[in-house]
Design a protein around this motif. Structure first.
Motif, PDB file in Angstrom:
ATOM      1  N   ALA A 148       0.789  -1.060   0.070  1.00 16.63           N
ATOM      2  CA  ALA A 148       0.125  -0.101   0.053  1.00 16.63           C
ATOM      3  C   ALA A 148       0.853   1.204   0.056  1.00 16.63           C
ATOM      4  N   ALA A 149       1.982   1.180   0.985  1.00 15.76           N
ATOM      5  CA  ALA A 149       2.687   2.443   1.006  1.00 15.76           C
ATOM      6  C   ALA A 149       3.472   2.651  -0.555  1.00 15.76           C
ATOM      7  N   ASP A 150       4.116   1.565  -1.308  1.00 19.61           N
ATOM      8  CA  ASP A 150       4.524   1.596  -2.495  1.00 19.61           C
ATOM      9  C   ASP A 150       3.616   2.182  -3.419  1.00 19.61           C
ATOM     10  N   SER A 151       2.551   1.651  -3.464  1.00 17.24           N
ATOM     11  CA  SER A 151       1.446   2.144  -4.251  1.00 17.24           C
ATOM     12  C   SER A 151       1.044   3.617  -4.215  1.00 17.24           C
ATOM     13  N   HIS A 152       0.758   3.937  -2.962  1.00 17.28           N
ATOM     14  CA  HIS A 152       0.493   5.317  -2.582  1.00 17.28           C
ATOM     15  C   HIS A 152       1.636   6.396  -3.165  1.00 17.28           C
ATOM     16  N   ALA A 153       2.926   5.864  -3.047  1.00 13.83           N
ATOM     17  CA  ALA A 153       4.007   7.068  -3.401  1.00 13.83           C
ATOM     18  C   ALA A 153       3.952   7.127  -4.770  1.00 13.83           C
ATOM     19  N   LEU A 154       3.840   5.934  -5.670  1.00 14.02           N
ATOM     20  CA  LEU A 154       3.988   5.889  -7.072  1.00 14.02           C
ATOM     21  C   LEU A 154       2.704   6.519  -7.638  1.00 14.02           C
ATOM     22  N   PHE A 155       1.664   6.369  -6.953  1.00 11.50           N
ATOM     23  CA  PHE A 155       0.418   7.020  -7.671  1.00 11.50           C
ATOM     24  C   PHE A 155       0.588   8.713  -7.571  1.00 11.50           C
ATOM     25  N   GLU A 156       1.270   9.021  -6.443  1.00 16.55           N
ATOM     26  CA  GLU A 156       1.482  10.475  -6.156  1.00 16.55           C
ATOM     27  C   GLU A 156       2.085  10.959  -7.122  1.00 16.55           C
ATOM     28  N   LYS A 157       3.475  10.330  -7.521  1.00 17.59           N
ATOM     29  CA  LYS A 157       4.343  10.791  -8.865  1.00 17.59           C
ATOM     30  C   LYS A 157       3.524  10.999  -9.737  1.00 17.59           C
ATOM     31  N   ALA A 158       2.548   9.810 -10.378  1.00 18.28           N
ATOM     32  CA  ALA A 158       1.918  10.004 -11.370  1.00 18.28           C
ATOM     33  C   ALA A 158       0.731  11.283 -11.230  1.00 18.28           C
ATOM     34  N   LEU A 159       0.240  11.524 -10.260  1.00 17.76           N
ATOM     35  CA  LEU A 159      -0.493  12.733 -10.122  1.00 17.76           C
ATOM     36  C   LEU A 159      -0.125  13.923 -10.426  1.00 17.76           C
ATOM     37  N   ALA A 160       1.546  13.918  -9.572  1.00 18.39           N
ATOM     38  CA  ALA A 160       2.008  15.213  -9.702  1.00 18.39           C
ATOM     39  C   ALA A 160       2.306  15.407 -11.244  1.00 18.39           C
ATOM     40  N   ALA A 161       2.952  14.333 -12.067  1.00 20.35           N
ATOM     41  CA  ALA A 161       3.110  14.509 -13.301  1.00 20.35           C
ATOM     42  C   ALA A 161       1.973  14.938 -14.148  1.00 20.35           C
ATOM     43  N   TYR A 162       0.724  14.370 -14.062  1.00 18.73           N
ATOM     44  CA  TYR A 162      -0.336  14.935 -14.566  1.00 18.73           C
ATOM     45  C   TYR A 162      -0.906  16.491 -14.228  1.00 18.73           C
ATOM     46  N   GLY A 163      -0.471  16.978 -12.910  1.00 14.97           N
ATOM     47  CA  GLY A 163      -0.851  18.442 -12.756  1.00 14.97           C
ATOM     48  C   GLY A 163       0.286  19.159 -13.232  1.00 14.97           C
ATOM     49  N   ASP A 164       1.357  18.646 -13.724  1.00 18.10           N
ATOM     50  CA  ASP A 164       2.245  19.496 -14.105  1.00 18.10           C
ATOM     51  C   ASP A 164       2.541  19.431 -15.552  1.00 18.10           C
ATOM     52  N   ARG A 165       1.578  18.902 -16.158  1.00 18.30           N
ATOM     53  CA  ARG A 165       1.596  18.627 -17.762  1.00 18.30           C
ATOM     54  C   ARG A 165       2.496  18.077 -18.407  1.00 18.30           C
ATOM     55  N   VAL A 166       2.992  16.919 -17.547  1.00 16.83           N
ATOM     56  CA  VAL A 166       3.833  16.061 -18.297  1.00 16.83           C
ATOM     57  C   VAL A 166       3.235  15.034 -19.278  1.00 16.83           C
ATOM     58  N   THR A 167       3.795  14.868 -19.936  1.00 17.84           N
ATOM     59  CA  THR A 167       3.054  13.970 -21.073  1.00 17.84           C
ATOM     60  C   THR A 167       2.933  12.339 -20.710  1.00 17.84           C
ATOM     61  N   PRO A 168       2.107  11.461 -20.903  1.00 20.32           N
ATOM     62  CA  PRO A 168       2.296  10.219 -20.560  1.00 20.32           C
ATOM     63  C   PRO A 168       3.758   9.755 -21.089  1.00 20.32           C
ATOM     64  N   ARG A 169       3.838   9.949 -22.304  1.00 17.28           N
ATOM     65  CA  ARG A 169       5.071   9.555 -23.028  1.00 17.28           C
ATOM     66  C   ARG A 169       6.323   9.793 -22.108  1.00 17.28           C
ATOM     67  N   ARG A 170       6.402  11.030 -21.614  1.00 15.01           N
ATOM     68  CA  ARG A 170       7.790  11.586 -20.887  1.00 15.01           C
ATOM     69  C   ARG A 170       7.714  10.650 -19.693  1.00 15.01           C
ATOM     70  N   LEU A 171       6.379  10.615 -19.024  1.00 15.99           N
ATOM     71  CA  LEU A 171       6.329   9.952 -17.732  1.00 15.99           C
ATOM     72  C   LEU A 171       6.732   8.523 -17.913  1.00 15.99           C
ATOM     73  N   SER A 172       6.544   7.865 -18.978  1.00 19.02           N
ATOM     74  CA  SER A 172       7.201   6.654 -19.036  1.00 19.02           C
ATOM     75  C   SER A 172       8.493   6.404 -18.955  1.00 19.02           C
ATOM     76  N   VAL A 173       9.122   7.383 -19.629  1.00 17.27           N
ATOM     77  CA  VAL A 173      10.791   7.495 -19.503  1.00 17.27           C
ATOM     78  C   VAL A 173      11.363   7.838 -18.089  1.00 17.27           C
ATOM     79  N   LEU A 174      10.658   9.044 -17.311  1.00 12.62           N
ATOM     80  CA  LEU A 174      10.858   9.372 -16.149  1.00 12.62           C
ATOM     81  C   LEU A 174      11.017   8.381 -15.287  1.00 12.62           C
ATOM     82  N   VAL A 175       9.654   7.665 -15.198  1.00 12.77           N
ATOM     83  CA  VAL A 175       9.369   6.714 -13.990  1.00 12.77           C
ATOM     84  C   VAL A 175       9.902   5.473 -14.273  1.00 12.77           C
ATOM     85  N   GLY A 176      10.527   5.081 -15.421  1.00 13.25           N
ATOM     86  CA  GLY A 176      10.990   3.606 -15.597  1.00 13.25           C
ATOM     87  C   GLY A 176      11.880   2.930 -14.694  1.00 13.25           C
ATOM     88  N   ASN A 177      12.881   3.711 -14.176  1.00 19.60           N
ATOM     89  CA  ASN A 177      13.912   3.065 -13.064  1.00 19.60           C
ATOM     90  C   ASN A 177      13.337   3.012 -11.801  1.00 19.60           C
TER      91      ASN A 177
END
Length: 354
Positions: A119-148
């Motif tokens: 649950a903790a890992d899930s929460h942290a990663l969802f927060e990153k994705a939502l922050a990227a959405y709010g910052d208008r980072v594209t899904p394509r760019r998010l895929s590269v950024l969070v891959g590691n």
């Protein structure tokens, strides 16, 4: 008509070359002529992961300008962050209800399934994705950024028992579905590609494939075959799922009919997952990753999700035909031995003898 898996005896090309694609390049576009696999995979993400009709409805949405504005995106992200804790709790309840019996049936060590950590890992990663959405980072760019980062989480849960990733993946899936239910249709269409990024990196051995590519040169036939398949893997998955729906129009899974939007999205992801494992097999010149991860995971999840092995066989045959139609003969010859091995492993005969 026989499938290309059954009718072709071509052997894979030898894999003995080094590569300029290294883990340090993951998350950035390579300066060489050949793009990194991370960038190639990222090309899968567009504004909508559903249908052209859905994209058209999004364009015609009366409040589209407000929803897609910086303020609108931040408002949506804030709303979902506030809902995340409850959504995560509900998701774990659904995951536990789905898979609790499988823990006992498969003899999985309870120590490898820590609900609080998941649950903790899930929460942290969802927060990153939502922050990227709010910052208008594209899904394509998010895929590269969070891959590691997603790769590290996946590696963490597959280290002791690869089946544990099934619990993590279902937790993410149900959390995402719960969050999407609270949004308007236009917001859902905009958020779905971001959640697809998360699903993909958890279900699929993308980081392992990127690392395996590091053992190949730019001229490696195996690497070139993978580079040709990855950018079209979503299109192949979509077509495969259409074919399966036509062949089994009345088939009902745990979550509904094959044509139901939610089931279709999950089905497309699974067909993509099998293709990524095929890529990993080619890059490693081995089916060990399928034996260790994919097969045990499917053996645990598919019966519970009411996905028959006949359906899996039809999927693999359809993948073979799509690759035959879309790739060069040399590329097809590289993949066919491994596709044939998967077809044999996931046959009805194997599971009937269990």
């Amino acid at each position: 008509m026989a499938s290309p898996v059954a009718s072709t005896s071509a052997q894979a090309h030898p894999i003995d070359l080094k590569s300029s694609i290294t883990e340090s390049k993951i998350g950035k576009i390579s300066s060489t002529k050949i793009s990194s696999l991370a960038a190639l995979w990222a090309k899968n993400y567009i504004i909508s992961v559903t249908t052209r009709d859905a994209a058209e409805r999004l364009r015609k949405s009366a409040d589209l300008a407000e929803i897609t504005s910086q303020e609108g995106r931040l408002r949506t992200a804030k709303h979902l962050k506030q809902s995340l804790k409850l959504a995560s709790a509900q998701a774990w309840s659904l995951t536990e209800n789905l898979l609790a019996e499988e823990v006992r049936r498969h003899g999985i060590d309870l120590n490898v399934i820590n609900p609080w950590q998941i649950a903790a890992d899930s929460h942290a990663l969802f927060e990153k994705a939502l922050a990227a959405y709010g910052d208008r980072v594209t899904p394509r760019r998010l895929s590269v950024l969070v891959g590691n980062e997603f790769g590290r989480v996946r590696q963490k849960y597959t280290a002791d028992d690869p089946r544990a990733i099934g619990f993590v993946s279902m937790q993410f899936h149900y959390t995402g579905q719960t969050l999407l239910e609270s949004l308007s249709s236009a917001e859902r269409l905009l958020l779905e590609p971001y959640f697809k990024v998360m699903d993909d990196h958890l279900y699929m051995p993308l980081r392992a494939a990127y690392e395996a590519a590091g053992n190949h040169s730019q001229t490696s036939p195996a690497l070139r075959g993978v580079q040709h398949l990855l950018p079209i893997s979503t299109r192949i998955a979509q077509e495969v799922c259409k074919q399966i729906c036509r062949q089994s129009p009345s088939y009902e899974t745990y979550s509904g009919s094959l044509s139901a939007p939610q089931v279709r999205t999950s089905s497309i992801r699974d067909v993509e997952m099998f293709q990524v494992y095929l890529c990993l097999c080619v890059l490693e010149d081995s089916i060990e990753s399928v034996q260790r991860e994919l097969f045990p995971l499917c053996a645990m999840l598919y019966p519970r999700l009411k996905v028959s092995w006949r359906l899996v066989q039809e999927m693999l045959q359809a993948i073979g035909w799509e690759m035959h139609d879309r790739l060069s003969p040399n590329d097809v010859a590289i993949f066919l031995p491994y596709l044939g091995a998967l077809t044999e492993m996931f046959s009805n005969e194997v599971f009937q003898s269990a």
